[in-house]
Scaffold this motif. Sequence first.
Motif, PDB file in Angstrom:
ATOM      1  N   ILE A  57       0.833  -1.206   0.000  1.00  0.00           N
ATOM      2  CA  ILE A  57       0.000   0.000   0.000  1.00  0.00           C
ATOM      3  C   ILE A  57       0.863   1.250   0.000  1.00  0.00           C
ATOM      4  O   ILE A  57       0.602   2.219  -0.712  1.00  0.00           O
ATOM      5  N   ALA A  58       1.922   1.225   0.808  1.00  0.00           N
ATOM      6  CA  ALA A  58       2.821   2.385   0.849  1.00  0.00           C
ATOM      7  C   ALA A  58       3.506   2.593  -0.497  1.00  0.00           C
ATOM      8  O   ALA A  58       3.662   3.730  -0.964  1.00  0.00           O
ATOM      9  N   GLU A  59       3.892   1.495  -1.145  1.00  0.00           N
ATOM     10  CA  GLU A  59       4.522   1.606  -2.462  1.00  0.00           C
ATOM     11  C   GLU A  59       3.540   2.138  -3.495  1.00  0.00           C
ATOM     12  O   GLU A  59       3.890   2.955  -4.365  1.00  0.00           O
ATOM     13  N   PHE A  60       2.275   1.691  -3.421  1.00  0.00           N
ATOM     14  CA  PHE A  60       1.260   2.173  -4.355  1.00  0.00           C
ATOM     15  C   PHE A  60       0.992   3.662  -4.162  1.00  0.00           C
ATOM     16  O   PHE A  60       0.913   4.426  -5.122  1.00  0.00           O
ATOM     17  N   ARG A  61       0.872   4.077  -2.886  1.00  0.00           N
ATOM     18  CA  ARG A  61       0.642   5.494  -2.609  1.00  0.00           C
ATOM     19  C   ARG A  61       1.810   6.350  -3.079  1.00  0.00           C
ATOM     20  O   ARG A  61       1.621   7.462  -3.566  1.00  0.00           O
ATOM     21  N   ASP A  62       3.003   5.844  -2.950  1.00  0.00           N
ATOM     22  CA  ASP A  62       4.173   6.626  -3.356  1.00  0.00           C
ATOM     23  C   ASP A  62       4.267   6.738  -4.876  1.00  0.00           C
ATOM     24  O   ASP A  62       4.855   7.692  -5.385  1.00  0.00           O
ATOM     25  N   SER A  63       3.676   5.787  -5.608  1.00  0.00           N
ATOM     26  CA  SER A  63       3.754   5.823  -7.077  1.00  0.00           C
ATOM     27  C   SER A  63       2.672   6.696  -7.702  1.00  0.00           C
ATOM     28  O   SER A  63       2.771   7.047  -8.876  1.00  0.00           O
ATOM     29  N   VAL A  64       1.625   7.064  -6.932  1.00  0.00           N
ATOM     30  CA  VAL A  64       0.542   7.906  -7.451  1.00  0.00           C
ATOM     31  C   VAL A  64       0.895   9.370  -7.234  1.00  0.00           C
ATOM     32  O   VAL A  64       1.399   9.753  -6.172  1.00  0.00           O
ATOM     33  N   ILE A  65       0.608  10.196  -8.253  1.00  0.00           N
ATOM     34  CA  ILE A  65       0.922  11.615  -8.176  1.00  0.00           C
ATOM     35  C   ILE A  65      -0.178  12.411  -8.858  1.00  0.00           C
ATOM     36  O   ILE A  65      -0.740  11.977  -9.870  1.00  0.00           O
ATOM     37  N   GLN A  66      -0.518  13.542  -8.279  1.00  0.00           N
ATOM     38  CA  GLN A  66      -1.524  14.438  -8.852  1.00  0.00           C
ATOM     39  C   GLN A  66      -0.827  15.600  -9.549  1.00  0.00           C
ATOM     40  O   GLN A  66      -0.052  16.332  -8.945  1.00  0.00           O
ATOM     41  N   ILE A  67      -1.146  15.731 -10.839  1.00  0.00           N
ATOM     42  CA  ILE A  67      -0.560  16.779 -11.659  1.00  0.00           C
ATOM     43  C   ILE A  67      -1.540  17.952 -11.734  1.00  0.00           C
ATOM     44  O   ILE A  67      -2.710  17.776 -12.092  1.00  0.00           O
ATOM     45  N   GLN A  68      -1.086  19.121 -11.396  1.00  0.00           N
ATOM     46  CA  GLN A  68      -1.851  20.356 -11.528  1.00  0.00           C
ATOM     47  C   GLN A  68      -1.047  21.317 -12.388  1.00  0.00           C
ATOM     48  O   GLN A  68       0.125  21.581 -12.085  1.00  0.00           O
ATOM     49  N   PRO A  77      10.024   9.320 -13.092  1.00  0.00           N
ATOM     50  CA  PRO A  77       9.704   8.229 -12.154  1.00  0.00           C
ATOM     51  C   PRO A  77      10.299   8.416 -10.766  1.00  0.00           C
ATOM     52  O   PRO A  77       9.810   7.804  -9.797  1.00  0.00           O
ATOM     53  N   ASP A  78      11.339   9.235 -10.638  1.00  0.00           N
ATOM     54  CA  ASP A  78      11.982   9.430  -9.339  1.00  0.00           C
ATOM     55  C   ASP A  78      11.593  10.747  -8.692  1.00  0.00           C
ATOM     56  O   ASP A  78      12.309  11.255  -7.821  1.00  0.00           O
ATOM     57  N   ILE A  79      10.468  11.313  -9.096  1.00  0.00           N
ATOM     58  CA  ILE A  79      10.028  12.589  -8.537  1.00  0.00           C
ATOM     59  C   ILE A  79       9.611  12.396  -7.083  1.00  0.00           C
ATOM     60  O   ILE A  79       9.073  11.345  -6.697  1.00  0.00           O
ATOM     61  N   LYS A  80       9.861  13.384  -6.261  1.00  0.00           N
ATOM     62  CA  LYS A  80       9.553  13.285  -4.841  1.00  0.00           C
ATOM     63  C   LYS A  80       8.151  13.832  -4.564  1.00  0.00           C
ATOM     64  O   LYS A  80       7.716  14.813  -5.180  1.00  0.00           O
ATOM     65  N   GLY A  81       7.462  13.210  -3.625  1.00  0.00           N
ATOM     66  CA  GLY A  81       6.141  13.679  -3.225  1.00  0.00           C
ATOM     67  C   GLY A  81       5.034  13.125  -4.109  1.00  0.00           C
ATOM     68  O   GLY A  81       5.267  12.321  -5.022  1.00  0.00           O
ATOM     69  N   ASN A  82       3.811  13.555  -3.807  1.00  0.00           N
ATOM     70  CA  ASN A  82       2.636  13.070  -4.532  1.00  0.00           C
ATOM     71  C   ASN A  82       1.901  14.183  -5.267  1.00  0.00           C
ATOM     72  O   ASN A  82       0.771  13.978  -5.731  1.00  0.00           O
ATOM     73  N   THR A  83       2.485  15.363  -5.366  1.00  0.00           N
ATOM     74  CA  THR A  83       1.897  16.462  -6.135  1.00  0.00           C
ATOM     75  C   THR A  83       2.978  17.087  -6.998  1.00  0.00           C
ATOM     76  O   THR A  83       4.164  17.106  -6.628  1.00  0.00           O
ATOM     77  N   PHE A  84       2.546  17.594  -8.150  1.00  0.00           N
ATOM     78  CA  PHE A  84       3.488  18.201  -9.085  1.00  0.00           C
ATOM     79  C   PHE A  84       2.759  19.279  -9.868  1.00  0.00           C
ATOM     80  O   PHE A  84       1.645  19.055 -10.361  1.00  0.00           O
ATOM     81  N   SER A  85       3.363  20.454  -9.970  1.00  0.00           N
ATOM     82  CA  SER A  85       2.793  21.570 -10.727  1.00  0.00           C
ATOM     83  C   SER A  85       3.641  21.810 -11.967  1.00  0.00           C
ATOM     84  O   SER A  85       4.879  21.711 -11.917  1.00  0.00           O
ATOM     85  N   MET A  86       2.960  22.141 -13.077  1.00  0.00           N
ATOM     86  CA  MET A  86       3.670  22.317 -14.337  1.00  0.00           C
ATOM     87  C   MET A  86       2.968  23.350 -15.201  1.00  0.00           C
ATOM     88  O   MET A  86       1.774  23.636 -15.025  1.00  0.00           O
ATOM     89  N   ILE A  87       3.738  23.928 -16.117  1.00  0.00           N
ATOM     90  CA  ILE A  87       3.225  24.836 -17.145  1.00  0.00           C
ATOM     91  C   ILE A  87       3.601  24.247 -18.496  1.00  0.00           C
ATOM     92  O   ILE A  87       4.791  24.118 -18.805  1.00  0.00           O
ATOM     93  N   GLN A  88       2.596  23.873 -19.268  1.00  0.00           N
ATOM     94  CA  GLN A  88       2.844  23.297 -20.580  1.00  0.00           C
ATOM     95  C   GLN A  88       2.659  24.376 -21.643  1.00  0.00           C
ATOM     96  O   GLN A  88       1.572  24.929 -21.803  1.00  0.00           O
ATOM     97  N   LEU A  89       3.738  24.695 -22.353  1.00  0.00           N
ATOM     98  CA  LEU A  89       3.696  25.696 -23.412  1.00  0.00           C
ATOM     99  C   LEU A  89       3.306  25.032 -24.722  1.00  0.00           C
ATOM    100  O   LEU A  89       3.892  24.017 -25.123  1.00  0.00           O
ATOM    101  N   MET A  90       2.312  25.614 -25.385  1.00  0.00           N
ATOM    102  CA  MET A  90       1.802  25.094 -26.646  1.00  0.00           C
ATOM    103  C   MET A  90       2.269  25.996 -27.788  1.00  0.00           C
ATOM    104  O   MET A  90       2.137  27.220 -27.715  1.00  0.00           O
TER     105      MET A  90
END
Length: 221
Positions: A28-39, A99-112
């Motif tokens: 469960i801990a491994e599964f939680r660590d592999s999930v990430i929310q992208i905003q 794949p080695d990103i730390k934490g479970n949240t990540f913010s990004m700006i995608q330029l089109m």
Amino acid sequence: MQHKRSYILTLLIIIGFLFSPFLLKAQIAEFRDSVIQIQGITMTADSLRAVPGVSIMVKGQGRGTISNRSGVFSIVVFKGDTLSFTAIGFKHKNFKIPPDIKGNTFSMIQLMVEDTTYLPVTVIKPYPSREEFERSFVNLAPDDAYEVARKNTNNAHLRALARYLPADGREGVNNYLNQQARNLYYAGQPPPQNIMNPFAWAQFIQAWKRGDFKRKDTDNF
């Protein structure tokens, strides 16, 4: 010998039951660590304007989301997944989540980057050949202003339009307001009967002569 094997098997089963909660917690801990929310937000690369309606899909999984009118989006993925950004008028973009990103949240700006599509030249011709156009142009006899006005005000033509064309928005509103005015005018009392009204009979006879009460063709219904 058989008794010894049964004893070892029983001991292994007991050890498995004892350590199964710890193994489950680790999974469960491994599964939680592999999930990430992208905003993030999608913007143009040249002027940093928000790009709404961008389709963000998780590559190979058939799921995704769409950026709102301000270009903001949010999606839950696994670390190592690849996001695919597509929008009309912009070039296709891919972004792989580290794949080695730390934490479970990540913010990004995608330029089109805007993409210009050039369509082949299309020439629309009203006639199949130049000879057909010249023949039609020579034989053309346009109506003058008087003839055009006469055709537009023809009684039979106007009656046909009034009979078969549906009411537009203004006519529908006027009919509704007139009906409401009649209901309010006779509120609290029964409306008068027009059985002895000569004007109502005259309108009925005129409608009968015009054919307003004829049975309409219902083959198309």
